[in-house]
Design an enzyme around this catalytic site. Structure first.
Site, PDB file in Angstrom:
ATOM      1  N   GLU A  20       0.075 -48.293  -8.785  1.00  0.00           N
ATOM      2  CA  GLU A  20       1.128 -48.818  -7.907  1.00  0.00           C
ATOM      3  C   GLU A  20       0.538 -49.524  -6.670  1.00  0.00           C
ATOM      4  O   GLU A  20       1.156 -50.426  -6.117  1.00  0.00           O
ATOM      5  CB  GLU A  20       2.055 -47.674  -7.462  1.00  0.00           C
ATOM      6  N   HIS A  56     -11.604 -36.997 -30.033  1.00  0.00           N
ATOM      7  CA  HIS A  56     -11.266 -36.998 -31.465  1.00  0.00           C
ATOM      8  C   HIS A  56     -10.138 -37.977 -31.775  1.00  0.00           C
ATOM      9  O   HIS A  56      -9.563 -37.942 -32.848  1.00  0.00           O
ATOM     10  CB  HIS A  56     -10.913 -35.579 -31.915  1.00  0.00           C
ATOM     11  N   LYS A  65      14.823 -51.775 -11.181  1.00  0.00           N
ATOM     12  CA  LYS A  65      15.917 -51.074 -10.482  1.00  0.00           C
ATOM     13  C   LYS A  65      17.096 -52.013 -10.263  1.00  0.00           C
ATOM     14  O   LYS A  65      18.250 -51.632 -10.430  1.00  0.00           O
ATOM     15  CB  LYS A  65      15.428 -50.538  -9.132  1.00  0.00           C
TER      16      LYS A  65
HETATM   17  O1  PA5 Z   1       4.630 -44.338  -3.984  1.00  0.00           O
HETATM   18  C1  PA5 Z   1       5.808 -44.594  -3.879  1.00  0.00           C
HETATM   19  O2  PA5 Z   1       6.294 -45.083  -2.838  1.00  0.00           O
HETATM   20  C2  PA5 Z   1       6.771 -44.304  -5.015  1.00  0.00           C
HETATM   21  O3  PA5 Z   1       6.124 -43.842  -6.142  1.00  0.00           O
HETATM   22  C3  PA5 Z   1       7.797 -43.271  -4.573  1.00  0.00           C
HETATM   23  O4  PA5 Z   1       7.154 -42.084  -4.220  1.00  0.00           O
HETATM   24  C4  PA5 Z   1       8.829 -42.996  -5.675  1.00  0.00           C
HETATM   25  O5  PA5 Z   1       9.386 -44.177  -6.142  1.00  0.00           O
HETATM   26  C5  PA5 Z   1       9.936 -42.093  -5.134  1.00  0.00           C
HETATM   27  O6  PA5 Z   1      10.538 -42.677  -4.014  1.00  0.00           O
HETATM   28  P1  PA5 Z   1      11.417 -41.839  -3.021  1.00  0.00           P
HETATM   29  O7  PA5 Z   1      10.549 -40.833  -2.359  1.00  0.00           O
HETATM   30  O8  PA5 Z   1      11.969 -42.825  -2.050  1.00  0.00           O
HETATM   31  O9  PA5 Z   1      12.498 -41.187  -3.834  1.00  0.00           O
END
Ligand code: PA5
Length: 407
Positions: free
Chosen positions: A271, A292, A395
């Protein structure tokens, strides 16, 4: 405590001139973590582990441990992966620890919610909802399903003792609920993104409930802040690998307890760095299982990959295997070395991280190490490690599909 072997199975693949060129670009690397820069709150461990906050977390955790059979953690991505990674790494494989911890909000599986609710409906429950934005679909669905159950079981007054919200200080629907219903709450600081939030209350409260020693985690993480030499080396090796067409990095462990730690790493690197058509795809192997299956590909397949191996030197228990006159852990270490050698012969670079033993200090160190190194990698790639605009696209489409269905 931890030894970074970025030489034995690495040097033959790294051109020293190229390495030195990048190294000279990173002389002022500490400025990347300066508090004046956006989203660097996670580097300031002294503030995160401030005494008053830790006391509040420990007291709340003690209350939870004494007042429920089931502790529900609702959250996805950075809101749960860090704490789960540490809990899975440090707890026994099979235990009847009280309270039982269950994770929700990590999928939209009807079967999961049906089975879970059946399992917990007659138990005493406390819930921790964790979401920085307060607007995450999966988290909101889990929250509303569990609130239906909680309202059937408890009075509004009792819910004040049983719902704990970890979210932004001011913004979002969860903060509104805290204000409206007087739920106990913790803050995810606004200068810390989800995948960097393991040492905020998002991670620390679940960890305290699972009896993880927060002070030792802190000591380990602090050590990773003190010297950035290996974080820089690792970031440069990744960069050189990418320049050489290695577009996949496999995180490898021979201890299945680290599976969720590898999930956490995959999220952190995927990410933070997979953007602007750049990035290395992080994947994970749990060995010896994957030897394996995917072992063949690594040894002789398309050379798109390099590996970063987590080798735990000492196990907590010694089991003697008479047939080989060795302990099981010695055999696991031998397998680790053998595979790195074989993959090196097959043209696959192996970074090896030797961990003396798996405990709070070493895992705290490793998490802080990789958050730091990831930001250095982002600097070398010239991308922002703290945004994730790419995940907004699906989203938006979900929302428009939902609106279509509703209209
Ligand atoms: O690293 C990030 O920002 C994301 O992976 C969030 O942690 C994830 O999308 C969850 O978001 P939120 O804490 O707003 O529910």
């Amino acid at each position: 405590m931890i030894e970074f072997d970025f030489a034995t199975y690495t040097n033959q693949f790294i051109n020293p001139d190229e390495f030195n060129r990048y190294n000279s670009q990173l002389i002022d690397v500490k400025q990347l973590f300066d508090p004046s820069r956006d989203m660097t709150g996670w580097y300031d461990l002294a503030t995160l582990f401030a005494k008053d906050l830790i006391t509040d977390i420990i007291n709340t955790a003690n209350y939870i441990k004494n007042n429920c059979d089931v502790f529900l953690i609702i959250g996805i991505g950075g809101s749960y992966l860090g704490s789960r990674a540490i809990i899975e790494a440090l707890k026994p494989y099979f235990s009847d620890n009280q309270p039982n911890i269950y994770y929700l909000g990590t999928s939209l599986s009807s079967d999961y919610y049906h089975d879970l609710i059946n399992r917990i409906k007659d138990k005493q429950i406390i819930v921790n909802v964790i979401s920085k934005s307060g607007s995450t679909l999966e988290t909101n669905i889990a929250y509303s399903l569990i609130m239906d159950l909680m309202h059937q079981k408890y009075s509004n007054e009792e819910l004040k003792n049983r719902i704990i919200i970890t979210t932004d200080k001011e913004k979002g629907k969860l903060r509104q609920d805290v204000n409206q219903y007087s739920y106990k709450s913790f803050i995810i600081p606004n200068n810390i993104g989800g995948r960097y939030s393991v040492f905020t209350p998002a991670g620390l409260l679940p960890l305290a409930v699972a009896n993880i020693d927060l002070n030792k985690l802190y000591l380990g993480a602090q050590k990773a802040n003190a010297d950035l030499t290996n974080q820089i080396r690792y970031a440069i090796i990744r960069k050189i690998m990418f320049n050489n067409g290695k577009i996949v990095e496999a995180y490898v462990t021979y201890e299945p307890k680290l599976a969720f730690f590898l999930e956490w790493l995959k999220q952190l690197y995927g990410e933070s760095l997979g953007k602007e058509n750049k990035g290395i795809l992080p994947i994970s192997f749990i060995n010896t299982t994957d030897l394996h299956s995917l072992g063949q590909f690594i040894q002789e397949g398309n050379k798109i990959l390099f590996e970063t191996v987590f080798n735990i030197k000492n196990s907590h228990y010694n089991i003697h295997i008479d047939q080989y006159n060795k302990t099981l852990n010695e055999l696991n270490n031998i397998a680790t070395t053998a595979v790195s050698k074989a993959h090196q012969h097959g043209g696959v670079l192996n970074n090896v991280i030797n961990i003396e033993s798996l405990n709070e200090e070493t895992i705290g160190y490793l998490m802080q190490f990789f958050m730091i190194s990831c930001v250095i990698s982002a600097h070398l790639d010239n991308v922002n490690p703290f945004d994730q605009n790419g995940v907004e696209e699906y989203k938006k489409i979900i929302n428009s599909l939902l609106q279509g269905i509703n209209s």
